[in-house]
Write an enzyme that holds these catalytic residues in place. Structure first.
Site, PDB file in Angstrom:
ATOM      1  N   ARG A  73       0.904  -1.227  -0.001  1.00 42.99           N
ATOM      2  CA  ARG A  73      -0.029   0.133   0.044  1.00 42.99           C
ATOM      3  C   ARG A  73       0.897   1.288   0.062  1.00 42.99           C
ATOM      4  O   ARG A  73       0.338   2.313  -0.390  1.00 42.99           O
ATOM      5  CB  ARG A  73      -0.929   0.081   1.268  1.00 42.99           C
ATOM      6  CG  ARG A  73      -2.045   1.145   1.070  1.00 42.99           C
ATOM      7  CD  ARG A  73      -3.077   0.902   2.261  1.00 42.99           C
ATOM      8  NE  ARG A  73      -4.368   1.786   2.049  1.00 42.99           N
ATOM      9  CZ  ARG A  73      -4.446   2.693   2.878  1.00 42.99           C
ATOM     10  NH1 ARG A  73      -3.656   2.949   4.006  1.00 42.99           N
ATOM     11  NH2 ARG A  73      -5.350   3.587   3.061  1.00 42.99           N
ATOM     12  N   ILE A  99      -7.314   7.400  -0.812  1.00 47.30           N
ATOM     13  CA  ILE A  99      -6.945   6.227  -0.772  1.00 47.30           C
ATOM     14  C   ILE A  99      -7.933   5.608   0.321  1.00 47.30           C
ATOM     15  O   ILE A  99      -7.941   6.263   1.345  1.00 47.30           O
ATOM     16  CB  ILE A  99      -5.656   5.784  -0.874  1.00 47.30           C
ATOM     17  CG1 ILE A  99      -5.567   4.094  -0.949  1.00 47.30           C
ATOM     18  CG2 ILE A  99      -4.962   6.260   0.438  1.00 47.30           C
ATOM     19  CD1 ILE A  99      -3.963   3.921  -0.972  1.00 47.30           C
ATOM     20  N   SER A 100      -8.681   4.813  -0.162  1.00 54.79           N
ATOM     21  CA  SER A 100      -9.529   4.245   0.917  1.00 54.79           C
ATOM     22  C   SER A 100      -9.136   3.423   1.975  1.00 54.79           C
ATOM     23  O   SER A 100      -8.060   2.951   1.857  1.00 54.79           O
ATOM     24  CB  SER A 100     -10.811   3.264   0.285  1.00 54.79           C
ATOM     25  OG  SER A 100     -11.261   3.959  -0.912  1.00 54.79           O
ATOM     26  N   GLN A 101      -9.707   3.287   3.083  1.00 52.14           N
ATOM     27  CA  GLN A 101      -9.315   2.650   4.220  1.00 52.14           C
ATOM     28  C   GLN A 101      -9.124   0.951   4.062  1.00 52.14           C
ATOM     29  O   GLN A 101     -10.103   0.783   3.265  1.00 52.14           O
ATOM     30  CB  GLN A 101     -10.334   2.853   5.326  1.00 52.14           C
ATOM     31  CG  GLN A 101     -10.096   2.115   6.511  1.00 52.14           C
ATOM     32  CD  GLN A 101     -11.386   2.121   7.508  1.00 52.14           C
ATOM     33  OE1 GLN A 101     -12.524   2.781   6.996  1.00 52.14           O
ATOM     34  NE2 GLN A 101     -11.335   1.769   8.552  1.00 52.14           N
ATOM     35  N   PRO A 102      -7.850   0.670   4.191  1.00 49.68           N
ATOM     36  CA  PRO A 102      -7.956  -0.917   3.811  1.00 49.68           C
ATOM     37  C   PRO A 102      -8.936  -1.857   4.314  1.00 49.68           C
ATOM     38  O   PRO A 102      -9.218  -2.715   3.342  1.00 49.68           O
ATOM     39  CB  PRO A 102      -6.627  -1.288   4.716  1.00 49.68           C
ATOM     40  CG  PRO A 102      -5.973  -0.041   4.787  1.00 49.68           C
ATOM     41  CD  PRO A 102      -6.809   0.990   5.031  1.00 49.68           C
TER      42      PRO A 102
END
Ligand code: SAH
Length: 251
Positions: A73, A99-102
């Site tokens: 990431r 960038i979205s939360q994992p």
């Protein structure tokens, strides 16, 4: 005089500390791992994504868990943010986007039920991270990004990390990507007021689409849309989410 100097310095400090959202530059990527990242990535997956901490439904699909353990990431965010890359939170990627939360990436991917022979369409390439996760799991990922600089940066990161099964184009994803339709899976990573009819059309029979639907800058609902074998559509709400707004070319 001193007062003026003070305000000048203060202005410079404020400008320099503006978040990365204010940056308009792209940057080179070297897709290399480090022990620190390895440990952090492992801890993120083991301690936060696959356990019922803070009331979230744990991820269970081992293929998806493996892809979250595999994809770097940190390669998808600005070097200044590398040290935060394995925290379970969204991060700025410039141009007001994130960038979205994992966990959300993992959950949306699980809901799509990806298989090796699938072809996936993503609307909202952003950093390219979600595309990389899908690229680990399906045959080809087609991804559309409306902001050219982000599309370019995502391409740089995906190339550096060797993902040659991702095809990116800069366009308004509302219209989907007719040329390669239909798609087994469609994922939208920006919140739309409604589900774009071209996307429903480009979803294959037995296909699954995951999309945040709702007003911009507020809480939206993550929706799972399924097209059955006879072509009818079934929709189900999954959970409340917060995504950046779906932009249109004339915004
Ligand atoms: N999947 C991304 C998340 C990016 S945030 C990741 O893994 O990093 C959502 C992205 O959707 C932003 O980059 C935004 O520019 C893009 N976007 C918004 N509206 C869009 C549209 N109409 N067509 C294509 N991309 C769009």
């Amino acid at each position: 005089m001193y007062q003026r100097l003070f305000f000048l310095i203060l202005t410079v400090v404020i400008i320099c500390s503006l978040p990365l959202t204010a940056r308009a530059d792209t940057y080179p990527v070297s897709c290399e791992d480090q022990e620190f990242f390895q440990i952090e990535r492992h801890n993120l997956v083991e301690q936060q994504l696959t356990t019922a901490t803070s009331g979230q439904i744990p991820l269970t699909d081992t293929k998806i868990i493996d892809s979250l353990k595999t994809v770097y990431r940190h390669a998808f965010v600005h070097p200044e943010l590398h040290r935060y890359a394995y925290q379970n939170r969204p991060l700025p990627i410039g141009f007001g986007q994130t960038i979205s939360q994992p966990y959300i990436v993992g959950l949306m991917t699980e809901l799509l039920k990806p298989r090796a022979e699938h072809r996936a369409l993503e609307i909202g390439t952003g950093s390219g991270y979600q595309a990389a996760i899908l690229a680990e799991l399906v045959e080809t990922v087609y991804s559309i990004e409306i902001i050219p600089e982000l599309a370019k940066q995502a391409q740089t990161a995906l190339d550096a990390c060797g993902y040659d099964n991702v095809k990116i184009k800069t366009a308004d994803g509302y219209y989907g990507w007719e040329e390669y339709a239909p798609y087994d899976l469609i994922i939208l990573t920006a919140a739309a007021s409604h589900i774009a009819p071209p996307l429903i059309e480009q979803l294959s029979k037995d296909g699954r689409m995951i999309i945040p639907v709702g007003p911009p800058y507020e809480v939206q609902t993550l929706m799972l849309v399924e097209k059955t074998a006879d072509g009818s559509i079934r929709q189900r709400s999954i959970m409340p989410v917060r995504f950046v707004p779906f932009l249109r070319d004339d915004d």
